[in-house]
Design a protein around this motif. Structure first.
Motif, PDB file in Angstrom:
ATOM      1  N   ALA A  88       0.857  -0.796  -0.097  1.00 32.04           N
ATOM      2  CA  ALA A  88      -0.107  -0.213   0.163  1.00 32.04           C
ATOM      3  C   ALA A  88       0.616   1.580   0.362  1.00 32.04           C
ATOM      4  N   ALA A  89       1.561   1.232   1.010  1.00 34.26           N
ATOM      5  CA  ALA A  89       2.714   2.579   0.760  1.00 34.26           C
ATOM      6  C   ALA A  89       3.907   2.841  -0.456  1.00 34.26           C
ATOM      7  N   GLU A  90       3.923   1.542  -1.294  1.00 35.83           N
ATOM      8  CA  GLU A  90       4.406   1.777  -2.666  1.00 35.83           C
ATOM      9  C   GLU A  90       3.511   1.790  -2.883  1.00 35.83           C
ATOM     10  N   ALA A  91       2.283   1.798  -3.225  1.00 32.36           N
ATOM     11  CA  ALA A  91       1.626   2.328  -4.324  1.00 32.36           C
ATOM     12  C   ALA A  91       1.129   3.557  -4.265  1.00 32.36           C
ATOM     13  N   VAL A  92       1.384   4.121  -3.280  1.00 31.14           N
ATOM     14  CA  VAL A  92       0.354   5.561  -2.313  1.00 31.14           C
ATOM     15  C   VAL A  92       2.173   5.792  -3.275  1.00 31.14           C
ATOM     16  N   VAL A  93       3.278   5.770  -3.059  1.00 26.58           N
ATOM     17  CA  VAL A  93       4.915   6.334  -2.865  1.00 26.58           C
ATOM     18  C   VAL A  93       4.302   6.814  -5.331  1.00 26.58           C
ATOM     19  N   ILE A  94       3.949   5.626  -5.279  1.00 20.78           N
ATOM     20  CA  ILE A  94       3.651   5.878  -6.970  1.00 20.78           C
ATOM     21  C   ILE A  94       3.019   6.730  -7.366  1.00 20.78           C
ATOM     22  N   ALA A  95       1.850   6.432  -6.902  1.00 22.53           N
ATOM     23  CA  ALA A  95       1.055   7.065  -7.100  1.00 22.53           C
ATOM     24  C   ALA A  95       1.371   8.932  -7.387  1.00 22.53           C
ATOM     25  N   VAL A  96       1.589   9.278  -5.732  1.00 24.72           N
ATOM     26  CA  VAL A  96       1.809  10.693  -5.882  1.00 24.72           C
ATOM     27  C   VAL A  96       2.719  10.596  -6.486  1.00 24.72           C
ATOM     28  N   ALA A  97       3.843   9.632  -7.296  1.00 28.56           N
ATOM     29  CA  ALA A  97       4.196  10.453  -8.311  1.00 28.56           C
ATOM     30  C   ALA A  97       4.785  10.761  -9.316  1.00 28.56           C
ATOM     31  N   ALA A  98       3.511   9.801 -10.392  1.00 29.41           N
ATOM     32  CA  ALA A  98       2.886  10.209 -11.609  1.00 29.41           C
ATOM     33  C   ALA A  98       1.706  11.326 -11.318  1.00 29.41           C
ATOM     34  N   SER A  99       1.213  11.795 -10.117  1.00 28.02           N
ATOM     35  CA  SER A  99      -0.201  13.016  -9.966  1.00 28.02           C
ATOM     36  C   SER A  99       1.048  14.109 -10.379  1.00 28.02           C
ATOM     37  N   PHE A 100       2.309  14.475  -9.373  1.00 25.41           N
ATOM     38  CA  PHE A 100       2.582  15.568 -10.376  1.00 25.41           C
ATOM     39  C   PHE A 100       3.195  15.497 -10.748  1.00 25.41           C
ATOM     40  N   ALA A 101       3.852  13.958 -12.029  1.00 28.26           N
ATOM     41  CA  ALA A 101       4.230  14.239 -13.410  1.00 28.26           C
ATOM     42  C   ALA A 101       2.915  14.881 -14.282  1.00 28.26           C
ATOM     43  N   LEU A 102       2.336  13.963 -14.105  1.00 28.25           N
ATOM     44  CA  LEU A 102       0.975  14.214 -14.604  1.00 28.25           C
ATOM     45  C   LEU A 102       0.802  15.988 -14.465  1.00 28.25           C
ATOM     46  N   LEU A 146      -7.819   4.785 -12.536  1.00 30.16           N
ATOM     47  CA  LEU A 146      -9.039   3.986 -11.929  1.00 30.16           C
ATOM     48  C   LEU A 146      -9.170   3.372 -12.289  1.00 30.16           C
ATOM     49  N   GLY A 147      -9.088   3.184 -13.727  1.00 30.45           N
ATOM     50  CA  GLY A 147      -9.042   1.383 -13.444  1.00 30.45           C
ATOM     51  C   GLY A 147      -8.207   0.475 -13.510  1.00 30.45           C
ATOM     52  N   GLY A 148      -7.225   1.205 -12.377  1.00 28.35           N
ATOM     53  CA  GLY A 148      -6.270   0.153 -11.762  1.00 28.35           C
ATOM     54  C   GLY A 148      -5.981  -0.186 -10.559  1.00 28.35           C
ATOM     55  N   LEU A 149      -7.491   0.256  -9.942  1.00 27.40           N
ATOM     56  CA  LEU A 149      -7.605   0.513  -8.543  1.00 27.40           C
ATOM     57  C   LEU A 149      -7.595  -1.125  -8.298  1.00 27.40           C
ATOM     58  N   PRO A 150      -7.226  -1.602  -6.740  1.00 30.75           N
ATOM     59  CA  PRO A 150      -7.690  -2.619  -6.446  1.00 30.75           C
ATOM     60  C   PRO A 150      -9.229  -3.338  -6.443  1.00 30.75           C
ATOM     61  N   GLY A 151      -8.850  -4.368  -7.176  1.00 31.12           N
ATOM     62  CA  GLY A 151     -10.045  -5.152  -7.138  1.00 31.12           C
ATOM     63  C   GLY A 151     -11.373  -4.414  -8.629  1.00 31.12           C
ATOM     64  N   LEU A 152     -10.210  -3.695  -9.480  1.00 30.29           N
ATOM     65  CA  LEU A 152     -10.395  -4.295 -11.129  1.00 30.29           C
ATOM     66  C   LEU A 152     -10.757  -4.926 -11.821  1.00 30.29           C
TER      67      LEU A 152
END
Length: 259
Positions: free
Chosen positions: A173-187, A253-259
């Motif tokens: 979960a922590a790794e996924a959040v770090v990746i998501a933060v980096a991707a958000s800044f990059a976007l 959003l299509g890659g969230l856990p559970g999809l």
């Protein structure tokens, strides 16, 4: 299977605890989900949505939900675990949504609109009016494209990946959040890139003018041109920005856990 009236006192505590677990996961996620978790939505509406979604999911998930534990400490652990899963899913969805107002925040500073700041609930701090407007535009796009339904589907499917009562994958979960933060800044930087380039060229031009024509009041000439030119460029590029952001949001959003 028919339930005898005499069985209700025995089943009611188990049903209540199972419903509570579903409410914890759904409610925690709904606090952060883009669109449904916006600060402008009244708390009563969010509570109603949480209870409605939990009521829809509970009959399907009830057989797989854990029974009420005998130890109160174990019950607290189960509730905390469900809240953690919901917050994790909601945070992953929220981070990609923040890229759009973050990019608009950059634009506000580049266009000279940072003098007029107002409270932005998305960031929990002051922001430019442009960032708030673009952020609300992103919410409209989410609802118009139906992307707001993907996190809800992820919540329903998350019970297959992260069953209630199971161990919470803190490292993943922590790794996924770090990746998501980096991707958000990059976007955000990708969306603001054309404006950053235009701003650099504009400032270089002003520097040359101040050297060539020292008697010119560059600041008074530049500020109206900066605002007008930036807004004109925004009017030209806003459709492309929303298109790029929508594609990125759909992928995340299509890659969230559970999809």
């Amino acid at each position: 299977m028919a339930i005898e009236p005499g069985q209700l006192p025995e089943l009611l505590p188990a049903w209540t605890f199972a419903f509570l677990l579903v409410v914890c996961r759904v409610g925690a996620a709904l606090m952060l989900l883009p669109g449904l978790g916006e600060q402008e939505i009244p708390a009563q509406v969010k509570i109603g949505l949480t209870l409605a979604l939990a009521a829809l999911l509970w009959p399907v998930l009830a057989p797989a939900l854990p029974a009420p534990p005998a130890a109160p400490a174990r019950a607290v652990v189960l509730v905390a675990g469900e809240c953690a899963v919901g917050l994790w899913i909601g945070m992953l969805a929220r981070l990609v949504a923040l890229a759009l107002p973050m990019a608009a925040q950059f634009l506000g500073f580049l266009l000279g609109l940072s003098n007029a700041m107002l409270f932005d609930p998305s960031f929990g701090a002051s922001g430019t009016a442009l960032a708030r407007m673009v952020g609300l535009g992103g919410v409209v796009v989410l609802f118009a494209t139906g992307l707001h339904m993907l996190p809800i589907a992820a919540l329903a499917g998350s019970y297959a990946v992260l069953p209630a009562g199971g161990a919470f994958p803190a490292d993943a979960a922590a790794e996924a959040v770090v990746i998501a933060v980096a991707a958000s800044f990059a976007l955000a930087f990708q969306l603001a890139g054309p404006f950053v380039l235009a701003g650099v060229v504009f400032q270089l031009t002003l520097g040359l003018l101040s050297r060539l024509v020292p008697q010119m009041q560059v600041f008074f000439v530049a500020l109206p041109l900066q605002v007008a030119g930036g807004l004109a460029l925004l009017a030209v590029l806003i459709a492309g920005m929303l298109s790029v952001w929508t594609a990125a949001a759909s992928a995340v959003l299509g890659g969230l856990p559970g999809l």
